[in-house]
Design a protein around this motif. Structure first.
Motif, PDB file in Angstrom:
ATOM      1  N   GLU A   1       0.837  -1.199   0.000  1.00  0.00           N
ATOM      2  CA  GLU A   1       0.000   0.000   0.000  1.00  0.00           C
ATOM      3  C   GLU A   1       0.875   1.252   0.000  1.00  0.00           C
TER       4      GLU A   1
ATOM      5  N   PRO B   1      -4.605   6.177  -1.245  1.00  0.00           N
ATOM      6  CA  PRO B   1      -5.458   4.988  -1.361  1.00  0.00           C
ATOM      7  C   PRO B   1      -5.674   4.516  -2.790  1.00  0.00           C
ATOM      8  N   ALA B   2      -5.689   5.444  -3.740  1.00  0.00           N
ATOM      9  CA  ALA B   2      -5.951   5.066  -5.132  1.00  0.00           C
ATOM     10  C   ALA B   2      -4.743   4.435  -5.804  1.00  0.00           C
TER      11      ALA B   2
ATOM     12  N   ARG C   1      -5.726   3.844  -9.729  1.00  0.00           N
ATOM     13  CA  ARG C   1      -6.996   3.312 -10.244  1.00  0.00           C
ATOM     14  C   ARG C   1      -8.079   4.393 -10.305  1.00  0.00           C
TER      15      ARG C   1
ATOM     16  N   ASP D   1     -12.158   5.083  -9.573  1.00  0.00           N
ATOM     17  CA  ASP D   1     -12.961   4.698  -8.414  1.00  0.00           C
ATOM     18  C   ASP D   1     -13.978   3.602  -8.686  1.00  0.00           C
TER      19      ASP D   1
ATOM     20  N   ALA E   1     -12.421  -1.347  -6.049  1.00  0.00           N
ATOM     21  CA  ALA E   1     -11.567  -1.250  -4.860  1.00  0.00           C
ATOM     22  C   ALA E   1     -10.366  -2.149  -5.082  1.00  0.00           C
ATOM     23  N   TRP E   2      -9.202  -1.733  -4.611  1.00  0.00           N
ATOM     24  CA  TRP E   2      -7.994  -2.527  -4.837  1.00  0.00           C
ATOM     25  C   TRP E   2      -8.129  -3.938  -4.288  1.00  0.00           C
ATOM     26  N   GLU E   3      -8.788  -4.073  -3.156  1.00  0.00           N
ATOM     27  CA  GLU E   3      -8.882  -5.402  -2.537  1.00  0.00           C
ATOM     28  C   GLU E   3      -9.599  -6.404  -3.430  1.00  0.00           C
ATOM     29  N   ASP E   4     -10.392  -5.910  -4.369  1.00  0.00           N
ATOM     30  CA  ASP E   4     -11.133  -6.805  -5.265  1.00  0.00           C
ATOM     31  C   ASP E   4     -10.307  -7.246  -6.475  1.00  0.00           C
TER      32      ASP E   4
END
Length: 300
Positions: A10, A14-15, A68, A70, A73-76
């Motif tokens: 990370e 956040p993006a 990325r 919006d 989500a990165w976790e996906d």
């Protein structure tokens, strides 16, 4: 052929997510691509832009960072992206189609004393290696042209490399006042001329010092995982500033003893016992309570 491994990290934004490789991807240049047209010099970046959520691609040193949109989500999606990167890199396809670098690279290198009087730290203004490497003698340095060259100095005892610095341990016969300038210039010229620092075959100290058995134990042991996290977050940055490194080796639940390996400037340092007892051991006791009784160090 190099085998690539990708670690997802990370960032403060956040993006943006960082995909760090265990080998360098580019040399001497950073790249930023805002769209597929800008990415003509990078087949990898062009492929990444086919993912509809990719907004910007950054390629630098040993990592790729992606910004990325919006819509996800990165976790996906991060695991799928990491797998795609691994497959691409291990296919041997080019990351960047770049012109040959100039014969000289702008490099600044300064010498920095460490708490260990036998070790001097030489710090560069650029990243030199993607991981930590430790060489005890010239036989261990066969996969590092720079380390081999350093061992040709009769007063060089050990060489340790991490990120943007090289720590050199000397024998007592030499005085730093007499040899520092010579070593600094030799290292600077080696880097500036674009010569190899470590080869793709060189094993990191993590792979040398942390057997798979210990890694397996740690992965199943919640206490060991907690110790490793504390060492990584709070201890490693501090010892790196002193030109050294610390590795978790094992945790004895019955004796409540943590065994660690000291490397670089920390190995054999007269103040390492003080650091262990008054720094690392105290920290672990405060953060983990009665799970920790003692920290024992082994010189790497």
């Amino acid at each position: 052929m190099k085998e690539y491994i990708i670690t997802v990290k990370e960032t403060n934004t956040p993006a943006i997510l960082k995909f760090e490789a265990n080998h360098f991807l580019t040399t001497n240049t950073n790249y930023e691509f805002k769209n597929i047209d800008e990415a003509k010099a990078s087949p990898l970046a062009q492929q990444l832009f086919y993912l509809p959520f990719v907004k910007t691609v950054y390629i630098s040193g040993n990592f790729i960072a992606l910004e990325r949109f919006d819509i996800v989500a990165w976790e996906d999606v991060q695991n799928e992206v990491a797998q795609q990167l691994v497959e691409y890199l291990n296919s041997g396809a080019p990351v960047i189609i770049e012109e040959a670098p100039a014969t000289k690279v702008a490099i600044t290198l300064y010498a920095e004393v460490t708490p260990n009087p036998s070790v001097m730290k030489f710090v560069a203004n650029k990243k030199l290696v993607p991981a930590t490497f430790e060489f005890k003698n010239i036989d261990e340095a066969q996969d590092s042209e720079l380390a081999k060259a350093l061992f040709h100095f009769p007063f060089v005892k050990e060489v340790f490399m991490d990120e943007n610095y090289i720590s050199v341990m000397k024998y007592e016969v030499a005085d730093w006042n007499d040899i520092t300038m010579e070593l600094r210039e030799m290292i600077r010229v080696h880097i500036a001329e674009g010569k190899e620092i470590v080869s793709a075959q060189a094993e990191t100290t993590q792979s040398n010092k942390n057997p798979e058995k210990q890694a397996a134990i740690a992965s199943d042991d919640e206490t060991s995982q907690q110790i490793i996290q504390i060492l990584e977050e709070y201890v490693k940055p501090a010892v790196a500033m002193d030109g050294g490194n610390i590795l978790f080796q094992s945790y004895d639940e019955e004796l409540k003893t943590v065994n660690v390996i000291l490397q670089g400037a920390c190995s054999g340092c007269p103040s390492s016992t003080f650091t262990l007892k008054n720094g690392i051991e105290t920290m672990l006791k405060n953060m983990m309570g009665d799970k920790i009784h003692e920290v024992v160090a082994i010189n790497g």
